[in-house]
Every structure is written in structure tokens, then in C-alpha cells.
Motif scaffolding. Structure first.
Motif, PDB file in Angstrom:
ATOM      1  N   GLU A  35      31.710  45.946  40.502  1.00  0.00           N
ATOM      2  CA  GLU A  35      31.782  44.640  41.167  1.00  0.00           C
ATOM      3  C   GLU A  35      33.229  44.335  41.523  1.00  0.00           C
ATOM      4  N   VAL A  36      33.445  43.980  42.793  1.00  0.00           N
ATOM      5  CA  VAL A  36      34.802  43.629  43.233  1.00  0.00           C
ATOM      6  C   VAL A  36      34.786  42.200  43.767  1.00  0.00           C
ATOM      7  N   PRO A  37      35.932  41.503  43.706  1.00  0.00           N
ATOM      8  CA  PRO A  37      35.960  40.121  44.178  1.00  0.00           C
ATOM      9  C   PRO A  37      35.658  40.028  45.672  1.00  0.00           C
ATOM     10  N   LEU A  38      34.956  38.979  46.074  1.00  0.00           N
ATOM     11  CA  LEU A  38      34.640  38.786  47.488  1.00  0.00           C
ATOM     12  C   LEU A  38      35.865  38.260  48.216  1.00  0.00           C
ATOM     13  N   ARG A  39      36.067  38.741  49.456  1.00  0.00           N
ATOM     14  CA  ARG A  39      37.147  38.213  50.293  1.00  0.00           C
ATOM     15  C   ARG A  39      36.591  37.126  51.200  1.00  0.00           C
ATOM     16  N   ASP A  40      37.501  36.332  51.755  1.00  0.00           N
ATOM     17  CA  ASP A  40      37.081  35.196  52.575  1.00  0.00           C
ATOM     18  C   ASP A  40      36.948  35.599  54.040  1.00  0.00           C
ATOM     19  N   PRO A  41      35.704  35.652  54.585  1.00  0.00           N
ATOM     20  CA  PRO A  41      35.541  36.028  55.984  1.00  0.00           C
ATOM     21  C   PRO A  41      35.986  34.938  56.951  1.00  0.00           C
ATOM     22  N   LYS A  42      36.182  33.702  56.419  1.00  0.00           N
ATOM     23  CA  LYS A  42      36.597  32.601  57.286  1.00  0.00           C
ATOM     24  C   LYS A  42      38.085  32.267  57.120  1.00  0.00           C
ATOM     25  N   GLY A  43      38.795  33.052  56.327  1.00  0.00           N
ATOM     26  CA  GLY A  43      40.224  32.790  56.112  1.00  0.00           C
ATOM     27  C   GLY A  43      41.061  33.252  57.292  1.00  0.00           C
ATOM     28  N   PRO A  44      42.393  33.041  57.215  1.00  0.00           N
ATOM     29  CA  PRO A  44      43.293  33.530  58.267  1.00  0.00           C
ATOM     30  C   PRO A  44      43.176  35.059  58.380  1.00  0.00           C
ATOM     31  N   LYS A  69      24.647  46.244  53.638  1.00  0.00           N
ATOM     32  CA  LYS A  69      25.408  46.994  52.645  1.00  0.00           C
ATOM     33  C   LYS A  69      26.866  46.546  52.623  1.00  0.00           C
ATOM     34  N   ARG A  70      27.410  46.442  51.413  1.00  0.00           N
ATOM     35  CA  ARG A  70      28.837  46.146  51.294  1.00  0.00           C
ATOM     36  C   ARG A  70      29.628  47.412  51.593  1.00  0.00           C
ATOM     37  N   HIS A  71      30.924  47.239  51.898  1.00  0.00           N
ATOM     38  CA  HIS A  71      31.785  48.390  52.162  1.00  0.00           C
ATOM     39  C   HIS A  71      32.942  48.390  51.170  1.00  0.00           C
ATOM     40  N   LEU A  72      33.207  49.553  50.565  1.00  0.00           N
ATOM     41  CA  LEU A  72      34.315  49.680  49.617  1.00  0.00           C
ATOM     42  C   LEU A  72      35.145  50.918  49.927  1.00  0.00           C
ATOM     43  N   ASN A  73      36.461  50.771  49.804  1.00  0.00           N
ATOM     44  CA  ASN A  73      37.369  51.924  49.860  1.00  0.00           C
ATOM     45  C   ASN A  73      37.592  52.444  48.440  1.00  0.00           C
ATOM     46  N   VAL A  74      37.371  53.736  48.241  1.00  0.00           N
ATOM     47  CA  VAL A  74      37.555  54.356  46.921  1.00  0.00           C
ATOM     48  C   VAL A  74      38.686  55.360  47.014  1.00  0.00           C
ATOM     49  N   VAL A  75      39.744  55.172  46.209  1.00  0.00           N
ATOM     50  CA  VAL A  75      40.842  56.135  46.214  1.00  0.00           C
ATOM     51  C   VAL A  75      40.705  57.061  45.009  1.00  0.00           C
ATOM     52  N   PHE A  76      40.827  58.370  45.251  1.00  0.00           N
ATOM     53  CA  PHE A  76      40.804  59.379  44.187  1.00  0.00           C
ATOM     54  C   PHE A  76      42.245  59.696  43.820  1.00  0.00           C
ATOM     55  N   ILE A  77      42.609  59.415  42.547  1.00  0.00           N
ATOM     56  CA  ILE A  77      43.981  59.613  42.093  1.00  0.00           C
ATOM     57  C   ILE A  77      43.985  60.495  40.858  1.00  0.00           C
ATOM     58  N   GLY A  78      45.172  60.971  40.490  1.00  0.00           N
ATOM     59  CA  GLY A  78      45.290  61.814  39.306  1.00  0.00           C
ATOM     60  C   GLY A  78      46.296  62.929  39.517  1.00  0.00           C
ATOM     61  N   HIS A  79      46.555  63.671  38.453  1.00  0.00           N
ATOM     62  CA  HIS A  79      47.557  64.741  38.482  1.00  0.00           C
ATOM     63  C   HIS A  79      47.124  65.861  39.419  1.00  0.00           C
ATOM     64  N   ASP A 111      39.778  49.523  47.191  1.00  0.00           N
ATOM     65  CA  ASP A 111      39.133  48.451  46.423  1.00  0.00           C
ATOM     66  C   ASP A 111      38.935  48.892  44.975  1.00  0.00           C
ATOM     67  N   ILE A 112      38.560  50.157  44.794  1.00  0.00           N
ATOM     68  CA  ILE A 112      38.388  50.705  43.444  1.00  0.00           C
ATOM     69  C   ILE A 112      39.024  52.086  43.374  1.00  0.00           C
ATOM     70  N   GLY A 113      39.377  52.504  42.166  1.00  0.00           N
ATOM     71  CA  GLY A 113      40.011  53.805  41.985  1.00  0.00           C
ATOM     72  C   GLY A 113      39.151  54.718  41.134  1.00  0.00           C
ATOM     73  N   VAL A 114      39.178  56.003  41.461  1.00  0.00           N
ATOM     74  CA  VAL A 114      38.571  57.018  40.601  1.00  0.00           C
ATOM     75  C   VAL A 114      39.715  57.899  40.109  1.00  0.00           C
ATOM     76  N   LEU A 115      40.037  57.760  38.819  1.00  0.00           N
ATOM     77  CA  LEU A 115      41.095  58.570  38.214  1.00  0.00           C
ATOM     78  C   LEU A 115      40.460  59.860  37.704  1.00  0.00           C
ATOM     79  N   VAL A 116      40.848  60.977  38.322  1.00  0.00           N
ATOM     80  CA  VAL A 116      40.274  62.272  37.950  1.00  0.00           C
ATOM     81  C   VAL A 116      41.204  62.939  36.936  1.00  0.00           C
ATOM     82  N   ILE A 117      40.642  63.282  35.779  1.00  0.00           N
ATOM     83  CA  ILE A 117      41.405  63.927  34.707  1.00  0.00           C
ATOM     84  C   ILE A 117      40.760  65.267  34.393  1.00  0.00           C
TER      85      ILE A 117
END
Length: 469
Positions: free
Chosen positions: A262-271, A40-50, A145-151
Motif C-alpha cells: 500500500e502506497v499513499p495516494l497522490r492528489d489528482p487535483k493538486g498543482p 488498475k493502479r500504477h506503481l514504479n518498482v525499483v530493483f536495488i542492491g549490490h 514508489d516501492i523498492g525491491v532490495l535484492v540480496i
């Protein structure tokens, strides 16, 4: 980027509350024991809004629907909320754990919790909506990684959040500048008696938000998705809304929409790069953060930048689970030897020794002026607060180098002394203490920042500025 200078970085307040739901071990770039591999992939989801849009309630409902909270706990929160004459707040209590948040009904810190779907492991970051806590919201969005804008669809509430000075607008702009590339816009409180799942109200909100999202830099067709929900009762969240409730909605529910992002893949072999958001003592020095690039394993030799302290990795924890190694996108706790806890500040970066992160007090950047205070101009000598990954640092604009033509994207020939709202300008920025920063073209997440001006006391004025490639 300028040469390195020898100064110290200043302390930064870190925010996270950690909630203890299990998350499986990450996938490494090399072969691991079978028990450590998780597809499974892992994503951070931020909940934002007024403020009061229903972010904490929606987050709490997600945890309840995904089986992270049992009925008995919910009944306890219902009673507690009723005793405070706040019956509709009980779901928010799952995310808002401290007493101040429960009494006021406002999220202050960035709440953190975990849930899983069939394909993805999610970490929820519940950001504060109140304008007094925008710096905390920034630190949450910087890890997302992705945002949920709650209105809120409730009559009057959407308008309050959307008007100039409302946090809906500022949160969208900040999310974009901080690298939240994908946005789910959930129109909440559709069950409210002023709305009653009205298609007209939903369409009105979507039609007003779409041009604003576009002007903030989002490709609305590709990167934004709208959907209606009720966070309080959980409608259109785990399963699609019933046609008897909402006959006009044919799109996905919230869980389906989150799974399909879908989010861009990061490089696991990068610095290796892990901005530090918090630290504590526990059988050694433990640092917390999100891996932006590369991988880490037990026994690795790393640097804590900008103070160039050489450290050894004693243990790696992915939430509560000890793992041998972890890759990009994971939220980790890393136990280190070779450094004391008091020698680490939030905003420092755990970095690979080869190709270590740059540490500077001055750098050149391209800025887009989104919103200045009334009658303000942007010129050399302008002071602001810089937010970049987990760093919060006072800065000054030293020199305006050139203005960029927004149509041609090329530098304008005339010498620039000041600019106003909407301008794009290249300038030199200076900070008092060493900060870790990367070129945007190399590491977007560590080369993208926001500037804000602060007023008296807790009053914050917004001046989001976008770092462009």
C-alpha cells in the motif's frame, strides 16, 4: 526557501531505456471515454542492491512469468549467453539490452519494462548495482514508489554487499532518503548449492539486515517485508514455493507481495508537477517524466520551470498509448509546443501556471549526516553533489544555522561551526544554477534530496543526507 535568482540550470545526463510493453490509459479526475478508464493502479518498482545480487535476472524472470517475453526470445538469449560463456546471465539479458552490459554482466543504465498483475500495473526500474553507477541508481530510485532490495544468499556474496563500502548498505540509505517508503527485501539465489533453501542462512540475513534497515529510518514491521526467491529459475515468484523445496516458508510469493503493498495516494487535483528526466524531438518537443502531483490533458497550458517558458500540451502518451489525460503516478511522454528541445534540460519541471514550482539557487534544509568520509567534518564551505528528483547539481554548504538534538528533535542553543557523523543540522545550501524545489511539507518527493561527494575519476564516496520535514 530563498527568493528566486536569475541564473540558468546546467545540463544533467538522463538515463532511461524504454521497453515497449503496453500499459493501459490512466484514470482521470473527470469522466473519460470508457476505453480510457483503467481501474488498475500504477506503481514504479525499483530493483536495488549490490552488484551481482541478481537484480536484472529477477526483473527478467518477472517479465517472462507475466507473459511479456516469449519462449523463443528466451531461447535466443540462452544461446547468446552460452556463446559468451555466461550461461546463468540469460534472464538478465531481458533487462540489460546494450552490448556493454551483456559483455560485463553489469547494469549501467536504468532499464525500464512493464508488467501487470490482477490489480496493479507495474513499471520495473532496474537500477545499476555497481558503485561507479550510483548516480544512475539515484535517478531510478527517485522515480520509484516501492523498492525491491535484492540480496544474494550465496556464501560470501551477502557479506560483500553488506560490509562497509558494499552497495547493499548505500542503496538502502539512498532509497530511504529518496522517498522509497516501502521495501521488499528478496533473499535471492536460495537454490545455490551453498544455500539449498537453508532456513538458517535466510534467518541470518534477516537478523543482520533488520537493525540496519531500522537505523536507516524504515519501520521494519510496517514498511518492510522479507521473502526468499530464486530469480534464475523463478521459484516463489509468481506462485508460492513448493513445500518439498522449502518446507519452512509460509509467506507470500513475490507477485503477491508486490500486489499487497500500500502506497499513499497522490492528489489528482493538486498543482501539476512532472520532473523531466529526458527530452527528444518527434513532431515537436517531447518530454518524459513521472507525474508527482496533479493531472494533465491535451490542450493544457503549462510552464517549463525554471526558465518560465509557457507551453501548450499537444498530446499525452502513457508508455506507447496516446491518452486524453493522465493523473499522478503515471510515467508519461508529453508533446509540447512553444519550446525547443535544446531549451529543456533534465531536471527541469513541467508545472501548472497557477501555483508554479519555485526556482531557487539557495535554500534552507534540515540534513541528517549518515556517512562522512574518514576524518571528515561537515562545515560551511563543504562541497558536494546534490541529487533532487531528476536534478544533479554541484552545491556548497554556505552556513550551518543550528544543530538539532536527535532525542528531543529541538534546536540546540550552542552555535554550531561543524558537525560529524550522525548529526542533524539545519543549514543553507547554495547551487550555481537555478533548480526547481518544493518545501518538504508541501511536496515530499520534490523536497527530499541526497548529497554525495565525488572522488577522482569514477570513484564515488557516499554521503547520503536526508531532508526532513
Amino acid at each position: 526557501m530563498k527568493d528566486e535568482l536569475d541564473t540558468k540550470s546546467q545540463p544533467v545526463q538522463a538515463e532511461p531505456k524504454v521497453k515497449d510493453k503496453e500499459v493501459s490509459a490512466p484514470e482521470d479526475v473527470e469522466a473519460l471515454d470508457e476505453m480510457e478508464i483503467d481501474k488498475k493502479r500504477h506503481l514504479n518498482v525499483v530493483f536495488i542492491g549490490h552488484v551481482d545480487a541478481g537484480k536484472s535476472t529477477t526483473g527478467g524472470q518477472i517479465l517472462f512469468l507475466s507473459g511479456q517475453v516469449d519462449d523463443r526470445t528466451i531461447q535466443k538469449y540462452e544461446k547468446e549467453a552460452k556463446d559468451k560463456s555466461r550461461e546463468s546471465w540469460y534472464m538478465a539479458y531481458i533487462m540489460d539490452t546494450n552490448e556493454e552490459e551483456r559483455i560485463k554482466g553489469k547494469t549501467v543504465e536504468v532499464g525500464r519494462a512493464h508488467f501487470e498483475t490482477e490489480t496493479t500495473r507495474f513499471t520495473i526500474l532496474d537500477a545499476p548495482g555497481h558503485k561507479s553507477y550510483v548516480p544512475n541508481m539515484i535517478s531510478g530510485a527517485a522515480q520509484a514508489d516501492i523498492g525491491v532490495l535484492v540480496i544474494s544468499a550465496r556464501k560470501g556474496e551477502f557479506e560483500t554487499g553488506y560490509e562497509r563500502g558494499g552497495q547493499t548498505r548505500e542503496h538502502v540509505q539512498l532509497a530511504k532518503t529518496l522517498g522509497v517508503a516501502k521495501l521488499l527485501v528478496v533473499v535471492n539465489k536460495m537454490d545455490d548449492h551453498t544455500v539449498n533453501w537453508s532456513k538458517e542462512r535466510y534467518d541470518e540475513i534477516e537478523s543482520k539486515m533488520t537493525p540496519f534497515l531500522r537505523s536507516s529510518g524504515y519501520n521494519v514491521k510496517k514498511d518492510v517485508q522479507f521473502l526468499p526467491i530464486s530469480g534464475l529459475v523463478g521459484t516463489n515468484m509468481k506462485t508460492r514455493v513448493d513445500k518439498s523445496t522449502c518446507p519452512w516458508w509460509n509467506g507470500p510469493c513475490l507477485f503477491e507481495a508486490l500486489d499487497s503493498v500500500e502506497v499513499p495516494l497522490r492528489d489528482p487535483k493538486g498543482p501539476f508537477r512532472m520532473p523531466i528526466i529526458d527530452k527528444f524531438k518527434d513532431m515537436g518537443t517531447v518530454v518524459m517524466g513521472k507525474v508527482e502531483s496533479g493531472s494533465v490533458r491535451e490542450g493544457d497550458s503549462l510552464l517549463v520551470m525554471p526558465n518560465k517558458a509557457q507551453v501548450k500540451v499537444l498530446a499525452v502518451y502513457c508508455d506507447e498509448n496516446k491518452v486524453r489525460c493522465a493523473g499522478p503516478g503515471e510515467n508519461l511522454r508529453v508533446r509540447l509546443s512553444g519550446i525547443e528541445e535544446e531549451d529543456i534540460l533534465s531536471g527541469f519541471v513541467l508545472s501548472s501556471v497557477v501555483k508554479s514550482i519555485a526556482a531557487v539557487t539557495e535554500f534552507t534544509a534540515q540534513l541528517q549526516i549518515l556517512e562522512l568520509l574518514e576524518n571528515a567534518i561537515f562545515t560551511a564551505g563543504y562541497k558536494a553533489v546534490l541529487h533532487i528528483h531528476s536534478v544533479v547539481e554541484e552545491c556548497e554548504i554556505v552556513e550551518l544555522l543550528q544543530q538539532i538534538d536527535p532525542k528531543t528533535k529541538k534546536p540546540m542553543k550552542k552555535k554550531v561551526l561543524f558537525v560529524k557523523n550522525g548529526a542533524v543540522v539545519v543549514c543553507r545550501i547554495q547551487v550555481n544554477n537555478l533548480i526547481c524545489i518544493e518545501k518538504f511539507s508541501d511536496f515530499p518527493q520534490l523536497g527530499r534530496f541526497t548529497l554525495r561527494t565525488e572522488g577522482n575519476g569514477d570513484k564515488l564516496f557516499s554521503l547520503p543526507i536526508n531532508y526532513c520535514s
